[in-house]
Design a protein around this motif. Structure first.
Motif, PDB file in Angstrom:
ATOM      1  N   LYS A   1      22.274  74.489 -74.957  1.00 45.00           N
ATOM      2  CA  LYS A   1      22.252  73.922 -76.250  1.00 45.00           C
ATOM      3  C   LYS A   1      21.947  72.454 -76.314  1.00 45.00           C
ATOM      4  O   LYS A   1      22.569  71.808 -75.565  1.00 45.00           O
ATOM      5  CB  LYS A   1      23.663  74.208 -76.946  1.00 45.00           C
ATOM      6  N   VAL A   2      20.942  71.928 -77.207  1.00 42.16           N
ATOM      7  CA  VAL A   2      20.563  70.614 -77.364  1.00 42.16           C
ATOM      8  C   VAL A   2      21.171  70.087 -78.565  1.00 42.16           C
ATOM      9  O   VAL A   2      21.027  70.835 -79.670  1.00 42.16           O
ATOM     10  CB  VAL A   2      19.072  70.383 -77.174  1.00 42.16           C
ATOM     11  N   THR A   3      21.984  68.895 -78.463  1.00 44.40           N
ATOM     12  CA  THR A   3      22.590  68.492 -79.652  1.00 44.40           C
ATOM     13  C   THR A   3      22.260  66.896 -79.758  1.00 44.40           C
ATOM     14  O   THR A   3      21.911  66.271 -78.587  1.00 44.40           O
ATOM     15  CB  THR A   3      24.054  68.753 -79.814  1.00 44.40           C
ATOM     16  N   GLN A   4      22.567  66.416 -80.895  1.00 46.91           N
ATOM     17  CA  GLN A   4      22.774  64.649 -80.935  1.00 46.91           C
ATOM     18  C   GLN A   4      23.945  64.380 -80.271  1.00 46.91           C
ATOM     19  O   GLN A   4      24.909  65.286 -79.966  1.00 46.91           O
ATOM     20  CB  GLN A   4      22.751  64.513 -82.290  1.00 46.91           C
ATOM     21  N   TYR A   5      24.362  63.347 -79.949  1.00 50.30           N
ATOM     22  CA  TYR A   5      25.664  62.763 -79.434  1.00 50.30           C
ATOM     23  C   TYR A   5      26.799  62.975 -80.586  1.00 50.30           C
ATOM     24  O   TYR A   5      27.927  63.421 -80.270  1.00 50.30           O
ATOM     25  CB  TYR A   5      25.522  61.301 -79.283  1.00 50.30           C
ATOM     26  N   ASN A   6      26.579  63.362 -81.760  1.00 50.15           N
ATOM     27  CA  ASN A   6      27.641  63.696 -82.895  1.00 50.15           C
ATOM     28  C   ASN A   6      27.800  65.021 -82.917  1.00 50.15           C
ATOM     29  O   ASN A   6      28.392  65.275 -83.537  1.00 50.15           O
ATOM     30  CB  ASN A   6      27.185  62.838 -84.196  1.00 50.15           C
ATOM     31  N   GLY A   7      26.986  65.798 -82.086  1.00 49.15           N
ATOM     32  CA  GLY A   7      27.188  67.130 -82.259  1.00 49.15           C
ATOM     33  C   GLY A   7      26.110  68.379 -83.160  1.00 49.15           C
ATOM     34  O   GLY A   7      26.219  69.261 -82.902  1.00 49.15           O
ATOM     35  N   THR A   8      25.317  67.319 -83.622  1.00 51.63           N
ATOM     36  CA  THR A   8      24.584  68.036 -84.701  1.00 51.63           C
ATOM     37  C   THR A   8      23.468  68.994 -83.555  1.00 51.63           C
ATOM     38  O   THR A   8      22.646  67.861 -82.848  1.00 51.63           O
ATOM     39  CB  THR A   8      23.933  67.229 -85.722  1.00 51.63           C
ATOM     40  N   PRO A   9      23.212  70.280 -83.960  1.00 51.07           N
ATOM     41  CA  PRO A   9      22.062  70.965 -83.208  1.00 51.07           C
ATOM     42  C   PRO A   9      20.696  70.149 -83.346  1.00 51.07           C
ATOM     43  O   PRO A   9      20.561  70.043 -84.591  1.00 51.07           O
ATOM     44  CB  PRO A   9      22.562  72.501 -83.487  1.00 51.07           C
ATOM     45  N   ILE A  10      19.868  70.114 -82.525  1.00 50.97           N
ATOM     46  CA  ILE A  10      18.445  69.937 -82.811  1.00 50.97           C
ATOM     47  C   ILE A  10      17.694  70.834 -82.505  1.00 50.97           C
ATOM     48  O   ILE A  10      17.209  71.610 -81.336  1.00 50.97           O
ATOM     49  CB  ILE A  10      18.018  68.495 -81.718  1.00 50.97           C
ATOM     50  N   PRO A  11      16.901  71.278 -83.674  1.00 49.58           N
ATOM     51  CA  PRO A  11      15.956  72.665 -83.323  1.00 49.58           C
ATOM     52  C   PRO A  11      14.554  71.985 -83.038  1.00 49.58           C
ATOM     53  O   PRO A  11      14.176  70.627 -83.168  1.00 49.58           O
ATOM     54  CB  PRO A  11      15.842  73.143 -84.986  1.00 49.58           C
ATOM     55  N   GLY A  12      13.720  72.698 -82.448  1.00 51.09           N
ATOM     56  CA  GLY A  12      12.408  72.715 -82.001  1.00 51.09           C
ATOM     57  C   GLY A  12      12.295  71.573 -80.933  1.00 51.09           C
ATOM     58  O   GLY A  12      11.174  71.000 -80.613  1.00 51.09           O
ATOM     59  N   VAL A  13      13.185  71.566 -80.006  1.00 52.86           N
ATOM     60  CA  VAL A  13      13.209  70.533 -78.775  1.00 52.86           C
ATOM     61  C   VAL A  13      12.474  71.519 -77.735  1.00 52.86           C
ATOM     62  O   VAL A  13      12.643  72.549 -77.575  1.00 52.86           O
ATOM     63  CB  VAL A  13      14.620  70.253 -78.402  1.00 52.86           C
ATOM     64  N   ASN A  14      11.532  70.898 -76.984  1.00 58.08           N
ATOM     65  CA  ASN A  14      10.923  71.417 -75.997  1.00 58.08           C
ATOM     66  C   ASN A  14      11.851  71.248 -74.825  1.00 58.08           C
ATOM     67  O   ASN A  14      11.822  70.147 -74.174  1.00 58.08           O
ATOM     68  CB  ASN A  14       9.493  70.916 -75.665  1.00 58.08           C
TER      69      ASN A  14
ATOM     70  N   PRO B   1      19.409  66.899 -63.768  1.00 53.13           N
ATOM     71  CA  PRO B   1      19.304  67.607 -62.485  1.00 53.13           C
ATOM     72  C   PRO B   1      20.058  69.018 -62.414  1.00 53.13           C
ATOM     73  O   PRO B   1      21.404  68.924 -62.800  1.00 53.13           O
ATOM     74  CB  PRO B   1      19.654  66.642 -61.368  1.00 53.13           C
ATOM     75  N   ILE B   2      19.757  70.119 -61.969  1.00 51.88           N
ATOM     76  CA  ILE B   2      20.347  71.474 -61.863  1.00 51.88           C
ATOM     77  C   ILE B   2      19.858  71.834 -60.744  1.00 51.88           C
ATOM     78  O   ILE B   2      18.746  71.642 -60.036  1.00 51.88           O
ATOM     79  CB  ILE B   2      20.012  72.299 -62.970  1.00 51.88           C
ATOM     80  N   THR B   3      20.768  72.813 -60.070  1.00 46.81           N
ATOM     81  CA  THR B   3      20.342  73.603 -58.913  1.00 46.81           C
ATOM     82  C   THR B   3      20.354  74.973 -59.407  1.00 46.81           C
ATOM     83  O   THR B   3      21.143  75.607 -59.881  1.00 46.81           O
ATOM     84  CB  THR B   3      21.405  73.504 -57.739  1.00 46.81           C
ATOM     85  N   LEU B   4      19.030  75.771 -58.660  1.00 48.59           N
ATOM     86  CA  LEU B   4      18.829  76.964 -59.351  1.00 48.59           C
ATOM     87  C   LEU B   4      18.859  78.004 -58.096  1.00 48.59           C
ATOM     88  O   LEU B   4      18.179  77.955 -57.257  1.00 48.59           O
ATOM     89  CB  LEU B   4      17.340  77.148 -59.629  1.00 48.59           C
TER      90      LEU B   4
ATOM     91  N   GLY C   1      25.127  77.804 -70.109  1.00 48.54           N
ATOM     92  CA  GLY C   1      26.156  76.709 -70.935  1.00 48.54           C
ATOM     93  C   GLY C   1      25.636  75.267 -70.664  1.00 48.54           C
ATOM     94  O   GLY C   1      26.776  74.258 -70.613  1.00 48.54           O
ATOM     95  N   ILE C   2      24.286  74.984 -70.483  1.00 46.97           N
ATOM     96  CA  ILE C   2      24.175  73.493 -70.304  1.00 46.97           C
ATOM     97  C   ILE C   2      24.135  72.868 -71.528  1.00 46.97           C
ATOM     98  O   ILE C   2      23.762  73.544 -72.720  1.00 46.97           O
ATOM     99  CB  ILE C   2      22.638  73.369 -69.700  1.00 46.97           C
ATOM    100  N   ALA C   3      24.661  71.519 -71.516  1.00 42.73           N
ATOM    101  CA  ALA C   3      24.762  70.883 -72.935  1.00 42.73           C
ATOM    102  C   ALA C   3      24.074  69.444 -72.703  1.00 42.73           C
ATOM    103  O   ALA C   3      24.044  68.625 -71.784  1.00 42.73           O
ATOM    104  CB  ALA C   3      26.044  70.475 -73.055  1.00 42.73           C
ATOM    105  N   LEU C   4      22.743  69.494 -73.313  1.00 40.25           N
ATOM    106  CA  LEU C   4      22.026  68.235 -73.485  1.00 40.25           C
ATOM    107  C   LEU C   4      22.080  67.486 -74.798  1.00 40.25           C
ATOM    108  O   LEU C   4      22.206  68.301 -75.739  1.00 40.25           O
ATOM    109  CB  LEU C   4      20.396  68.604 -73.294  1.00 40.25           C
ATOM    110  N   LYS C   5      22.359  66.405 -74.452  1.00 45.82           N
ATOM    111  CA  LYS C   5      22.507  65.483 -75.683  1.00 45.82           C
ATOM    112  C   LYS C   5      21.271  64.647 -75.661  1.00 45.82           C
ATOM    113  O   LYS C   5      21.121  64.014 -74.732  1.00 45.82           O
ATOM    114  CB  LYS C   5      23.775  64.748 -75.526  1.00 45.82           C
ATOM    115  N   MET C   6      20.880  64.243 -77.044  1.00 46.97           N
ATOM    116  CA  MET C   6      19.812  63.614 -77.028  1.00 46.97           C
ATOM    117  C   MET C   6      19.945  62.227 -78.298  1.00 46.97           C
ATOM    118  O   MET C   6      20.884  62.404 -79.056  1.00 46.97           O
ATOM    119  CB  MET C   6      18.268  64.239 -77.761  1.00 46.97           C
ATOM    120  N   LYS C   7      19.350  61.154 -78.096  1.00 39.60           N
ATOM    121  CA  LYS C   7      19.647  60.121 -78.687  1.00 39.60           C
ATOM    122  C   LYS C   7      18.451  59.963 -79.559  1.00 39.60           C
ATOM    123  O   LYS C   7      17.054  60.070 -78.983  1.00 39.60           O
ATOM    124  CB  LYS C   7      19.880  58.868 -77.855  1.00 39.60           C
TER     125      LYS C   7
END
Length: 146
Positions: free
Chosen positions: A43-56, A99-102, A108-114
């Motif tokens: 899931k990709v969210t802002q730092y305040n936890g709001t989900p961000i739609p349309g992220v590549n 970075p991830i290892t496949l 369950g990846i949590a990406l936060k965007m500013k």
């Protein structure tokens, strides 16, 4: 041909067939597991936890990836293996990387965007004239645009 010789020949042929079948099945299973797909999701969210739609969201230097849905969730499959970099890009946010290892599914990846501020230079809109479909030209005056 003697009865003993015939039994030996049949026994030898059956063993040979069994060995060949076992060899091909083992080769197939090993090649199948070496080309296994891995699922990458999170899931990709802002730092305040709001989900961000349309992220590549994609693996760097590959074509494997997905776009987040309205809840900020992404999920895709890849044949890539080993150390990879997961990248998240959206125009009004700073690019994020992780970075991830496949070597198996990564969930369950949590990406936060500013948010990033986009500064535009001055924009000047000018209008001169336009032509209607009947061939008549109209010249616009400054008060016509307001």
């Amino acid at each position: 041909m003697s009865d003993v010789h015939l039994r030996y020949t049949i026994h030898y042929d059956m063993q040979s067939l069994l060995r060949s079948t076992l060899f091909f099945m083992t080769t197939f299973l090993l090649s199948y597991t070496s080309y296994a797909q891995h699922t990458v999701s999170g899931k990709v969210t802002q730092y305040n936890g709001t989900p961000i739609p349309g992220v590549n969201v994609y693996l760097e230097n590959t074509i494997d990836g997905a776009t987040t849905d309205s809840s900020g969730v992404f999920k895709f499959e890849t044949f890539e293996e080993g150390e990879q970099t997961l990248v998240a890009e959206e125009m009004s946010y700073q690019t994020a990387g992780l970075p991830i290892t496949l070597d198996s599914d990564v969930e369950g990846i949590a990406l936060k965007m500013k948010t990033s501020s986009v500064r535009l230079d001055n924009v000047t809109v000018t209008a001169g004239s336009f032509e209607a479909s009947n061939g008549e030209a109209t010249i616009l005056q400054p008060l016509d645009i307001v």
